[in-house]
Design a protein around this motif. Sequence first.
Motif, PDB file in Angstrom:
ATOM      1  N   VAL A 108     -18.709   6.255  14.210  1.00 59.36           N
ATOM      2  CA  VAL A 108     -17.354   6.702  14.530  1.00 59.36           C
ATOM      3  C   VAL A 108     -17.344   7.135  15.991  1.00 59.36           C
ATOM      4  N   THR A 109     -16.675   6.357  16.820  1.00 54.09           N
ATOM      5  CA  THR A 109     -16.608   6.658  18.238  1.00 54.09           C
ATOM      6  C   THR A 109     -15.433   5.924  18.853  1.00 54.09           C
ATOM      7  N   ASP A 110     -15.012   6.363  20.000  1.00 54.58           N
ATOM      8  CA  ASP A 110     -13.941   5.717  20.745  1.00 54.58           C
ATOM      9  C   ASP A 110     -14.524   4.516  21.477  1.00 54.58           C
ATOM     10  N   LEU A 111     -14.201   3.316  20.989  1.00 48.80           N
ATOM     11  CA  LEU A 111     -14.741   2.078  21.552  1.00 48.80           C
ATOM     12  C   LEU A 111     -16.267   2.129  21.530  1.00 48.80           C
ATOM     13  N   LEU A 112     -16.919   2.145  22.716  1.00 54.00           N
ATOM     14  CA  LEU A 112     -18.378   2.229  22.754  1.00 54.00           C
ATOM     15  C   LEU A 112     -18.831   3.470  23.522  1.00 54.00           C
ATOM     16  N   THR A 113     -17.982   4.487  23.530  1.00 47.87           N
ATOM     17  CA  THR A 113     -18.240   5.673  24.354  1.00 47.87           C
ATOM     18  C   THR A 113     -19.624   6.260  24.152  1.00 47.87           C
ATOM     19  N   SER A 114     -20.042   6.415  22.924  1.00 54.08           N
ATOM     20  CA  SER A 114     -21.324   7.075  22.661  1.00 54.08           C
ATOM     21  C   SER A 114     -22.522   6.137  22.735  1.00 54.08           C
ATOM     22  N   LEU A 115     -22.264   4.848  22.941  1.00 54.63           N
ATOM     23  CA  LEU A 115     -23.357   3.864  22.927  1.00 54.63           C
ATOM     24  C   LEU A 115     -23.508   3.090  24.222  1.00 54.63           C
ATOM     25  N   SER A 116     -22.547   3.215  25.107  1.00 52.02           N
ATOM     26  CA  SER A 116     -22.462   2.345  26.277  1.00 52.02           C
ATOM     27  C   SER A 116     -23.745   2.293  27.099  1.00 52.02           C
ATOM     28  N   ARG A 118     -26.876   3.169  26.231  1.00 53.69           N
ATOM     29  CA  ARG A 118     -28.018   2.652  25.476  1.00 53.69           C
ATOM     30  C   ARG A 118     -27.949   1.153  25.244  1.00 53.69           C
ATOM     31  N   LEU A 119     -26.734   0.598  25.245  1.00 55.72           N
ATOM     32  CA  LEU A 119     -26.580  -0.836  24.979  1.00 55.72           C
ATOM     33  C   LEU A 119     -26.501  -1.681  26.245  1.00 55.72           C
ATOM     34  N   SER A 120     -26.628  -1.069  27.391  1.00 57.58           N
ATOM     35  CA  SER A 120     -26.482  -1.794  28.650  1.00 57.58           C
ATOM     36  C   SER A 120     -27.430  -2.991  28.728  1.00 57.58           C
ATOM     37  N   ALA A 121     -26.855  -4.189  28.948  1.00 58.21           N
ATOM     38  CA  ALA A 121     -27.598  -5.454  29.099  1.00 58.21           C
ATOM     39  C   ALA A 121     -28.369  -5.863  27.848  1.00 58.21           C
ATOM     40  N   LEU A 122     -27.983  -5.347  26.691  1.00 57.54           N
ATOM     41  CA  LEU A 122     -28.712  -5.634  25.459  1.00 57.54           C
ATOM     42  C   LEU A 122     -27.894  -6.381  24.406  1.00 57.54           C
ATOM     43  N   ARG A 160      -9.644  -1.032  28.920  1.00 63.18           N
ATOM     44  CA  ARG A 160     -10.755  -0.072  29.016  1.00 63.18           C
ATOM     45  C   ARG A 160     -12.097  -0.747  28.722  1.00 63.18           C
ATOM     46  N   VAL A 161     -12.053  -1.825  27.967  1.00 66.95           N
ATOM     47  CA  VAL A 161     -13.285  -2.519  27.584  1.00 66.95           C
ATOM     48  C   VAL A 161     -13.678  -3.594  28.583  1.00 66.95           C
ATOM     49  N   LEU A 162     -12.699  -4.337  29.101  1.00 64.21           N
ATOM     50  CA  LEU A 162     -12.990  -5.498  29.944  1.00 64.21           C
ATOM     51  C   LEU A 162     -13.936  -5.210  31.119  1.00 64.21           C
ATOM     52  N   PRO A 163     -13.787  -4.099  31.845  1.00 63.54           N
ATOM     53  CA  PRO A 163     -14.697  -3.849  32.974  1.00 63.54           C
ATOM     54  C   PRO A 163     -16.137  -3.583  32.559  1.00 63.54           C
ATOM     55  N   GLU A 164     -16.369  -3.326  31.261  1.00 59.25           N
ATOM     56  CA  GLU A 164     -17.712  -2.999  30.782  1.00 59.25           C
ATOM     57  C   GLU A 164     -18.462  -4.196  30.218  1.00 59.25           C
TER      58      GLU A 164
END
Length: 230
Positions: A108-116, A118-122, A160-164
């Motif tokens: 339960v999180t707003d989009l990928l706020t709590s995971l962004s 840790r998930l970078s390039a993965l 909010r997602v596209l730039p990430e």
Amino acid sequence: MSEDHDGHIPTPDYSHLDSTDFERVYEPSEDTFILLDALQSERHHLATQRPLICVEIGSGSGLVLAFLARLLSKQEQLVCIATDINECAAQATRKTLERNRVVGDVIVTDLLTSLSTRLSALVDVLLFNPPYVVTECVPGSRGLESAWAGGERGRHVMDRVLPEVDRLLSPGGVFYLVVIEENDPDEISSLLETRGLTVKRILSRRAGRERLVVLKASKLRDFYHNYLTN
């Protein structure tokens, strides 16, 4: 959930969800099923890429992630992650994954706020069927409205997602996004392309007054360029 004779994956079972659930969770609709069809059409490509980490933003009922997991059932050590800001949707996703024997984490999180970070390039496969309906304002609700109300041009959440996306995708990663024509798919494609992604429309369909489009953005161009030059 076995394949039919043409190799098509049937729709995952979501009979455990009823009308009471769908008062709080987005019920699978035309936008859900066009994404399933797009993933089915990408089956060969996905199998070739052998993805390990698959993430769905705003999973709702969990139907799409369950379908993708079945599509990739031959892939060992597959990691499936779902997020949703709506706690009821997160619960529905957990039930759907369990019902279809899919192992996955639901957060339960707003989009990928709590995971962004840790998930970078993965992320090998990133899925998003966003709230795309054009509305005068965007409610602050974490309930059902958050699944469809997209604000001006239907882009409030999407933008909010596209730039990430480019930062989240692995070198061979791919992003599947559901949009409607009112969201300006060409502009969305241009935004992603300026960040080094290759974008194309892979499926479109009329659903009532809406023209649904599935966009595919990938890092394959950079992946193969690096492979050939190293």
